[in-house]
Write an enzyme that holds these catalytic residues in place. Structure first.
Site, mmCIF file in Angstrom:
data_model
loop_
_atom_site.group_PDB
_atom_site.id
_atom_site.type_symbol
_atom_site.label_atom_id
_atom_site.label_comp_id
_atom_site.label_asym_id
_atom_site.label_seq_id
_atom_site.Cartn_x
_atom_site.Cartn_y
_atom_site.Cartn_z
ATOM 1 N N SER A 21 4.221 56.681 47.094
ATOM 2 C CA SER A 21 4.650 55.515 47.860
ATOM 3 C C SER A 21 4.088 54.214 47.286
ATOM 4 O O SER A 21 2.910 54.135 46.917
ATOM 5 C CB SER A 21 4.189 55.662 49.309
ATOM 6 N N LYS A 45 8.352 52.979 49.573
ATOM 7 C CA LYS A 45 7.258 52.053 49.921
ATOM 8 C C LYS A 45 7.107 52.117 51.441
ATOM 9 O O LYS A 45 8.072 52.402 52.161
ATOM 10 C CB LYS A 45 7.653 50.634 49.468
ATOM 11 N N GLY A 72 -0.870 44.740 51.032
ATOM 12 C CA GLY A 72 -0.838 44.470 52.470
ATOM 13 C C GLY A 72 0.454 44.905 53.130
ATOM 14 O O GLY A 72 0.920 44.264 54.084
ATOM 15 N N CYS A 130 -3.689 53.037 54.601
ATOM 16 C CA CYS A 130 -3.638 51.826 53.771
ATOM 17 C C CYS A 130 -4.962 51.072 53.904
ATOM 18 O O CYS A 130 -5.345 50.684 55.005
ATOM 19 C CB CYS A 130 -2.482 50.916 54.183
ATOM 20 N N LYS A 165 -0.524 61.010 55.152
ATOM 21 C CA LYS A 165 -1.178 60.560 53.916
ATOM 22 C C LYS A 165 -2.602 60.108 54.233
ATOM 23 O O LYS A 165 -2.820 59.183 55.014
ATOM 24 C CB LYS A 165 -0.384 59.434 53.247
ATOM 25 N N GLY A 243 -3.076 60.970 42.936
ATOM 26 C CA GLY A 243 -4.236 60.218 42.455
ATOM 27 C C GLY A 243 -4.491 60.458 40.984
ATOM 28 O O GLY A 243 -5.001 61.513 40.602
ATOM 29 N N THR A 266 0.504 55.278 39.814
ATOM 30 C CA THR A 266 0.132 54.183 38.920
ATOM 31 C C THR A 266 0.653 54.383 37.497
ATOM 32 O O THR A 266 1.044 53.411 36.835
ATOM 33 C CB THR A 266 -1.403 54.031 38.933
#
Ligand code: SIN
Length: 309
Positions: A21, A45, A72, A130, A165, A243, A266
């Site tokens: 996400s 997202k 954010g 988050c 999550k 991760g 990433t």
């Protein structure tokens, strides 16, 4: 050809590769790089009830091994998602996971109920973790009782499979995973970003406006792997690893540690075609090892950490 298909609760995936996400748009933006049919699923997202402008810039900083973000939860809200995004993913040849975020338990349940009516959505991922809202307090992913409460509300609002999550920013993530499972989660995603920060010492300034931010990428893989392993030992529902994943070898490390599927995040920023190539590489690795199905490897790590005889 090895059998790459996996099951996440009631959901069958063609292979264990999912986007993470927040790193792949809502999924279809990347279709020219990583066609949806090459992946097990696309995770959106985070979508919230109301539109969010996100945090003040600077909100991204590249580090030596990955990057920090403090977006954010910027998004256009559930109304725009239902109206503009879902019709476009209706024909996507892969599973669609919608990631949802809220400021209180009732908001998660409300979002789940709105998405329950939409056939385009195969599953929900509930963002309990988050680190870039609420001052990084992470209430829903540091307290098992709160994780359970949010997941119970979501569970009552939808029949779709729901995945919690989780955050790595805790001492005993297995306890949070158990809370989510008790609330009715069909699985857990381990993990979201690590809390981090970066400093420009010459100007005596933080590199990110909110100071603290979420750290992701290669550097967090050992932490994420340990968290996923702890979750897999703590719960009976499937675990999705996340991760620092950047290769098919990484995917199999998470699988052996106990994950039924793995998210790529990433690494897709520097190579958006990577997620779409991983299934083929997985197949090569499994064939070379004489493993017929990826499912055989799920949780096959010897508990003492030794290789099985
Ligand atoms: C963000 O939007 O700040 C990142 C989302 C997350 O880490 O859950």
């Amino acid at each position: 050809m090895a059998d790459l298909s996996v099951e996440l609760a009631s959901l069958a995936l063609r292979n264990p590769i999912l986007s993470a996400s927040g790193t792949f748009g809502h999924g279809l933006e990347m279709e020219h790089f990583s066609p949806p049919h090459t992946m097990g699923g696309l995770v959106s997202k985070t979508v919230t009830l109301r539109p969010r402008p996100g945090n003040t810039a600077p909100r991204i900083h590249e580090t030596e091994a990955g990057f920090l973000n403090s977006i954010g939860l910027e998004n256009r809200g559930i109304g725009a998602y239902l109206r503009d995004v879902l019709p476009r993913v209706a024909d996507a040849d892969t599973r669609i996971f919608t990631n949802i975020g809220g400021e209180e338990a009732g908001e998660f349940a409300e979002l789940a109920s709105m998405l329950d009516e939409r056939d385009e959505v195969d599953a929900l991922e509930v963002n309990l973790s988050c680190p870039n809202v609420g001052g990084g307090r992470l209430p829903f992913s540091t307290d098992p009782a709160l994780a359970e409460r949010v997941m119970r509300g979501v569970r009552e609002a939808t029949d779709k499979p729901v995945f919690a999550k989780l955050s790595p920013n805790v001492t005993r993530i297995g306890e949070i995973a158990r809370g989510a499972e008790a609330g009715g989660a069909d699985g857990v995603t381990a993990v979201n970003t690590l809390l981090g920060m970066a400093v420009d010492w010459r100007h005596r300034k933080p590199r990110i406006a909110s100071v603290q931010a979420g750290y992701s990428g290669t550097g967090i893989k050992p932490v994420a792997l340990r968290c996923a392993w702890e979750c897999a030992r703590a719960v009976d529902v499937p675990v999705i690893g996340c991760g620092g994943v950047g290769s098919a070898e990484d995917v199999l490390e998470f699988v052996v540690a106990g994950c039924s599927a793995v998210q790529v995040g990433t690494a897709a920023f520097s190579d958006p075609a990577l997620p779409g190539t991983l299934a083929e590489h997985l197949d090569d690795l499994l064939e070379a090892e004489g493993v017929a199905s990826v499912r055989e490897l799920v949780g096959s790590l010897d508990r003492e950490g030794r290789a099985p005889a």
